[in-house]
Design an enzyme around this catalytic site. Structure first.
Site, short mmCIF file in Angstrom:
data_model
loop_
_atom_site.label_atom_id
_atom_site.label_comp_id
_atom_site.label_asym_id
_atom_site.label_seq_id
_atom_site.Cartn_x
_atom_site.Cartn_y
_atom_site.Cartn_z
N LYS A 114 -5.44 -9.70 -6.41
CA LYS A 114 -6.70 -9.94 -5.68
C LYS A 114 -7.75 -8.90 -6.06
CE LYS A 114 -6.67 -7.46 -1.36
NZ LYS A 114 -7.33 -7.29 -0.14
N LYS A 133 0.82 -1.22 0.00
CA LYS A 133 0.00 0.00 0.00
C LYS A 133 0.85 1.26 0.00
CE LYS A 133 -4.42 -1.67 1.37
NZ LYS A 133 -5.64 -1.54 2.16
N LYS A 150 -11.08 -3.11 -3.65
CA LYS A 150 -11.87 -1.87 -3.79
C LYS A 150 -11.07 -0.80 -4.50
CE LYS A 150 -13.80 -2.39 0.83
NZ LYS A 150 -12.87 -2.45 1.95
N1 AQP Z 1 -10.25 -10.43 -2.88
C1 AQP Z 1 -10.60 -10.91 -1.68
N2 AQP Z 1 -10.88 -12.21 -1.51
C2 AQP Z 1 -11.25 -12.71 -0.30
N3 AQP Z 1 -11.40 -11.93 0.80
C3 AQP Z 1 -11.14 -10.61 0.67
N4 AQP Z 1 -11.19 -9.58 1.53
C4 AQP Z 1 -10.84 -8.43 0.91
N5 AQP Z 1 -10.56 -8.68 -0.38
C5 AQP Z 1 -10.74 -10.03 -0.57
C6 AQP Z 1 -11.58 -9.73 2.93
O1 AQP Z 1 -12.66 -8.83 3.20
C7 AQP Z 1 -12.56 -8.41 4.55
C8 AQP Z 1 -12.68 -6.92 4.62
O2 AQP Z 1 -11.62 -6.32 3.90
P1 AQP Z 1 -11.27 -4.81 4.20
O3 AQP Z 1 -12.26 -3.93 3.58
O4 AQP Z 1 -11.14 -4.60 5.64
O5 AQP Z 1 -9.85 -4.61 3.64
P2 AQP Z 1 -9.08 -4.95 2.36
O6 AQP Z 1 -8.53 -6.32 2.43
O7 AQP Z 1 -8.09 -3.88 2.27
O8 AQP Z 1 -10.13 -4.85 1.17
P3 AQP Z 1 -9.77 -4.41 -0.27
O9 AQP Z 1 -10.97 -4.52 -1.13
O10 AQP Z 1 -8.59 -5.12 -0.77
O11 AQP Z 1 -9.47 -2.88 -0.09
P4 AQP Z 1 -8.25 -2.07 -0.65
O12 AQP Z 1 -8.40 -2.07 -2.12
O13 AQP Z 1 -8.44 -0.71 -0.04
O14 AQP Z 1 -7.00 -2.76 -0.22
C9 AQP Z 1 -11.23 -8.93 5.10
O15 AQP Z 1 -11.48 -10.09 5.90
C10 AQP Z 1 -10.47 -9.31 3.87
O16 AQP Z 1 -9.57 -10.38 4.10
#
Ligand code: AQP
Length: 349
Positions: A211, A119, A214
C-alpha cells in the site's frame, strides 16, 4: 421479530496521523470522503497525535505535522466552522476512555491485529505498549463521540471491527447498569466503516502489492499532497507498469496490480468507476494513459497544494481552529465520560 434497536444520532468521526507528508492514499481513501460527508452528516475530524507517538517522533517535527494535517484538512474542503476539527491530545477524554477499553478488550483480540504485526516487525519485544494498544485508543476516539459512521481506507477495516467488538462487549458487560440509567439496551453504537469507491487501497507506485504509505523509504512510491506538478509528472512517468495495453474491462485488471492501481486512482479522481475509465482508455498504451493521469492529478491536487502552503504559514489561525474544535469536541466527550463513569460504577464529582 428483532428487538428494537436503540436510535443513535448519526455522527461521523475519523482521524489522520500527523506522521509525515499526507499522500494520495490518505486523500482518496479518507479525506475526499470526509469532505463529501459534510453535506449529509455532523462530522468530527481529528488529527490523531496520540496515535503518532506510538512510534517515536521528533518533537519539533510532530508539532509541524499536526499543523500541516490541519492545513490539509481545510485546504481539501473541510469546514472547521460547520464541523469539528481538532487534535486528539487536547481532549483528554480520548485517553481516559481508552483506559476503560483497555479493560474491556481481550488480549486475544489485539493479538490478531495485522497492523501491529507489520509495524512491530520481527523486533516485537521492543515495540511500545502504545503501538500494541493502538486499536483500543482508536475505539475510544470514535466511541467517545458515540459516532455511528467512520470513513477510512481498507487498511483500517480490522481496527474498525475491533471497535465494534469493544462497543458490543461494553454494552453487554454493563447491560443492567446501562438499562438502569435509561440508555436502553446499548450505550455505544456499533460504528460502521465507510469503505467505498475505486481507491479504498491505493498501492505504491513502485510495487503494486504494497500500500502507498508515509513510511515507505522511497518517495517515488507515493504522490504527496505537497508535490509540485513536475514531481507528480515524473513520479507517474516512473510508476511501475507492465508492457500490455489497458484492457476492455475490470476482469482484465485482475492479474495486473499496477495497472489496476493506476486505473483506480484515475477513476477516484474523476469521480467515476474503473469500468468507465476502461471504456475510455481500452487498448491504450501506458505512454498515452500516464500523461492523462498526470494532468488529472495536477488539476485536482494543485489548488489544494497551493492552499496548504498558504495556510501552513498562518500558525495562529491553525492553532485557533484546533483550540476552537477541541472545546466543541470536549463538550461532547465529557458527557460520554460522565455516563461511562456512572455505568461502570466510578464515583465522580
Ligand atoms: N494507501 C492507502 N489507500 C487508501 N487509504 C489509505 N489510508 C492510508 N493509506 C492509504 C487511509 O488514510 C487515513 C489516515 O491514515 P493514517 O495516517 O491515520 O494512518 P496510516 O494508515 O498508518 O497511513 P500510512 O500512510 O500508511 O502511514 P504509515 O506509513 O505510518 O503506516 C486512514 O483512513 C487510512 O485508512
Amino acid at each position: 421479530m428483532d428487538a428494537p434497536k436503540p436510535a443513535f444520532k448519526e455522527r461521523v468521526f475519523s482521524g489522520v496521523q500527523p506522521t509525515g507528508n499526507l499522500h494520495l492514499g490518505n486523500y482518496l481513501g479518507a479525506i475526499v470522503k470526509f469532505v463529501e460527508l459534510q453535506k449529509t452528516h455532523e462530522c468530527i475530524y481529528c488529527v490523531v497525535d496520540l496515535h503518532a507517538i506510538t512510534v517515536w517522533q521528533e518533537p519539533a517535527e510532530l508539532t509541524k505535522a499536526i499543523r500541516e494535517v490541519t492545513a490539509a484538512f481545510i485546504a481539501c474542503g473541510i469546514d472547521p466552522k460547520k464541523h469539528i476539527v481538532f487534535n486528539q491530545s487536547q481532549v483528554a477524554e480520548h485517553a481516559e476512555l481508552a483506559w476503560v477499553f483497555n479493560c474491556v478488550a481481550r488480549l486475544g483480540w489485539l493479538n490478531r491485529m495485522t497492523q501491529f504485526k507489520e509495524k512491530a516487525g520481527k523486533d516485537r519485544e521492543n515495540a511500545s505498549v502504545g503501538l500494541y494498544a493502538y486499536p483500543n485508543l482508536m475505539a475510544a476516539d470514535i466511541l467517545v463521540y458515540r459516532a455511528t459512521h467512520v470513513p477510512v481506507g481498507e487498511d483500517q477495516k480490522q481496527h474498525l471491527e475491533l471497535s465494534r467488538d469493544i462497543a458490543q462487549k461494553f454494552n453487554s458487560d454493563y447491560a443492567a447498569s446501562i438499562a438502569a440509567r435509561g440508555f436502553g439496551d446499548a450505550f455505544f453504537p456499533l460504528p460502521e466503516p465507510l469503505i467505498q469507491g475505486p481507491a479504498t487501497r491505493v498501492m505504491s507506485l513502485r510495487d503494486g502489492s504494497k500500500k502507498m504509505s508515509k513510511s515507505d523509504a522511497s518517495d517515488q512510491s507515493r504522490i504527496n499532497l505537497t508535490d509540485d506538478p513536475d514531481t507528480i509528472a515524473l513520479k507517474v512517468r516512473r510508476a511501475k507498469t507492465d508492457p500490455d495495453p489497458l484492457p476492455q474491462d475490470e476482469k482484465g485488471l485482475e492479474t495486473r496490480p499496477e495497472a489496476d492501481n493506476l486505473v483506480g486512482i484515475y477513476a477516484a479522481l474523476a469521480d467515476t468507476t474503473k469500468a468507465d475509465v476502461l471504456r475510455e482508455f481500452a487498448g491504450a498504451q501506458f505512454s498515452a494513459f500516464k500523461p492523462a493521469l498526470s494532468d488529472l492529478l495536477v488539476a485536482k491536487l494543485s489548488p489544494i497544494t497551493a492552499e496548504m502552503r498558504r495556510l501552513k504559514d498562518d500558525t495562529a489561525y491553525i492553532d485557533s481552529v484546533l483550540a476552537d474544535g477541541s472545546v466543541r469536541a470536549q463538550a461532547i466527550a465529557a458527557e460520554t465520560m460522565k455516563a461511562v463513569k456512572d455505568i461502570v460504577g466510578l464515583v465522580r464529582r
